[in-house]
Design an enzyme around this catalytic site. Structure first.
Site, PDB file in Angstrom:
ATOM      1  N   GLY A  43       0.829  -1.197  -0.070  1.00  6.44           N
ATOM      2  CA  GLY A  43       0.052   0.045  -0.036  1.00  6.44           C
ATOM      3  C   GLY A  43       0.801   1.337   0.000  1.00  6.44           C
ATOM      4  CB  ALA A  44       3.425   2.229  -2.013  1.00  2.28           C
ATOM      5  CB  ALA A  47       0.253   9.617   2.133  1.00  2.00           C
ATOM      6  CB  ILE A  48       1.711   6.078   5.680  1.00  2.00           C
ATOM      7  CG1 ILE A  48       0.668   7.411   6.525  1.00  2.00           C
ATOM      8  CG2 ILE A  48       2.490   5.502   6.461  1.00  2.00           C
ATOM      9  CD1 ILE A  48       1.511   8.460   6.928  1.00  2.00           C
ATOM     10  N   GLY A  49       2.687   4.656   3.116  1.00  2.00           N
ATOM     11  CA  GLY A  49       3.499   3.752   2.518  1.00  2.00           C
ATOM     12  C   GLY A  49       4.802   4.104   1.585  1.00  2.00           C
ATOM     13  CG  ASN A  85      -5.107   6.566  10.925  1.00  2.00           C
ATOM     14  OD1 ASN A  85      -4.212   6.698  11.700  1.00  2.00           O
ATOM     15  ND2 ASN A  85      -5.275   7.142   9.982  1.00  2.00           N
ATOM     16  CE  LYS A 122      -1.878   8.598  13.599  1.00  2.00           C
ATOM     17  NZ  LYS A 122      -1.407   8.163  12.402  1.00  2.00           N
ATOM     18  CG  ASN A 141      -6.600   8.966  14.172  1.00  3.99           C
ATOM     19  OD1 ASN A 141      -6.142   8.025  14.246  1.00  3.99           O
ATOM     20  ND2 ASN A 141      -5.944   9.785  13.370  1.00  3.99           N
ATOM     21  CD  GLU A 170      -8.413   4.668   7.469  1.00  5.27           C
ATOM     22  OE1 GLU A 170      -7.827   3.407   7.707  1.00  5.27           O
ATOM     23  OE2 GLU A 170      -7.912   5.609   7.733  1.00  5.27           O
TER      24      GLU A 170
END
Length: 324
Positions: free
Chosen positions: A7-8, A10-12, A102, A205, A209, A285
């Protein structure tokens, strides 16, 4: 060491660059225009006035990449059934799978202890797909703070300098796999902490959120602009208190410094990822962050009138947009 980022986005994409800087040549699972851009020009990471370009092996088919030592899953929760259906070619007898996402993770009650130990969460892991395919013994928890966004295919922008990652075993023990990955990422410039209390970090975290996401979705504003409105700040404080109460009822000890959290959110000139998903027409999500948190509140016997209201409003907004 073979490490694949599943899953590349933003974070990936950000983690893939950190792995490369740490001395590992990662592979990535991506799709669509983002995959095409990565294949042709690598992952381009923009931070301040600098751009880093990293060439990686990229595919939308895990079978092309083969068995890995570590897989880091960074997809959004709605994509987890797809992960369960396709991840098996990446898994060997000793493969670890780090879920850096998340919300409440699918493995949450594995080695939890007490009467809820081993409880499954079908809303996040339908049909126990990940429980059966990956297995909770492979799972490592990950909690990341990094304001990233895919600004065009193949290009990830990091908006702040204080990115950090927490890694931990569901059972709370020290482990070599956590230590090894942490060392690689620290060499790559990402502040990474091994913790024996990963659920505390998940809740810490999650408080942010839950406090920021609903108001951002309904107003389409950046977090800093929302906190600047006194009535919105009061609503966020109530959400933070309720979420902390759920965590504590389940035996966790998240950071309960509400003033500090509001001060952090006040500086967050960034749109939360759930708002980014709404604006880009991606699945939201809602269940992993809000619905499952309410499920855990009911398990723990905690009353959450504010969380129930804001979850209902976010659900209606996401449903109206066709994103759940």
């Amino acid at each position: 060491m073979k490490i694949c980022v599943f899953g590349a986005g933003a974070i990936g994409g950000f983690l893939a660059v950190c792995l490369n800087r740490g001395g590992v040549q990662p592979s990535v699972i991506a799709r669509g225009a983002h995959l095409d851009a990565i294949r042709s020009a690598g992952i381009r990471l923009r931070h301040a006035d600098k751009e880093t370009v990293v060439a990686v092996e990229a595919s939308d088919d895990p079978a092309e990449l083969g068995v890995q030592d570590i897989v880091i899953v960074t997809v959004k929760a709605p994509a987890l059934p797809s992960v369960a259906a396709t991840i098996e070619p990446l898994l060997g007898p000793g493969t670890s799978v780090v879920f850096t996402m998340n919300g409440i993770p699918w493995w949450y009650f594995y080695r939890h202890g007490g009467p809820l130990d081993g409880r499954r969460l079908p809303a996040i892991d339908p049909g126990d797909g990940l429980w059966r395919t990956v297995g909770p013994d492979r799972a490592v928890g990950g909690v990341i703070y990094s304001a990233c966004e895919v600004v065009e295919p193949g290009v990830v922008k990091v908006r702040h300098e204080n990115s950090r990652l927490f890694l931990g075993e569901p059972g709370g023990q020290d482990s070599e796999r956590v230590a090894v990955l942490g060392d690689i990422l620290r060499r790559g410039g990402l502040k990474t902490t091994a913790t024996r209390s990963i659920r505390d970090e998940i809740w810490t975290k999650l408080m942010n959120n839950i406090a920021s996401g609903p108001l951002a979705v309904l107003t389409r504003c950046r977090v800093s602009d929302i906190v600047a409105e006194p009535s919105c700040e009061r609503a966020m404080r109530m959400m933070l208190e309720e979420t902390a109460s759920i965590a504590e009822a389940l035996g966790c000890r998240p950071d309960r410094d509400i003033d500090s959290k509001i001060a952090f959110l006040r500086k967050l000139d960034h749109k939360p990822s759930i708002l980014q998903d709404l604006e880009h027409g991606r699945a939201m999500e809602v269940e992993a962050i809000y619905g499952t948190t309410l499920t855990l509140a009911r398990m723990a016997g905690v009353k959450t009138p504010n969380l129930e209201l804001w979850t209902a409003l976010v659900t209606l907004r996401a449903r109206e947009a066709g994103l759940i």
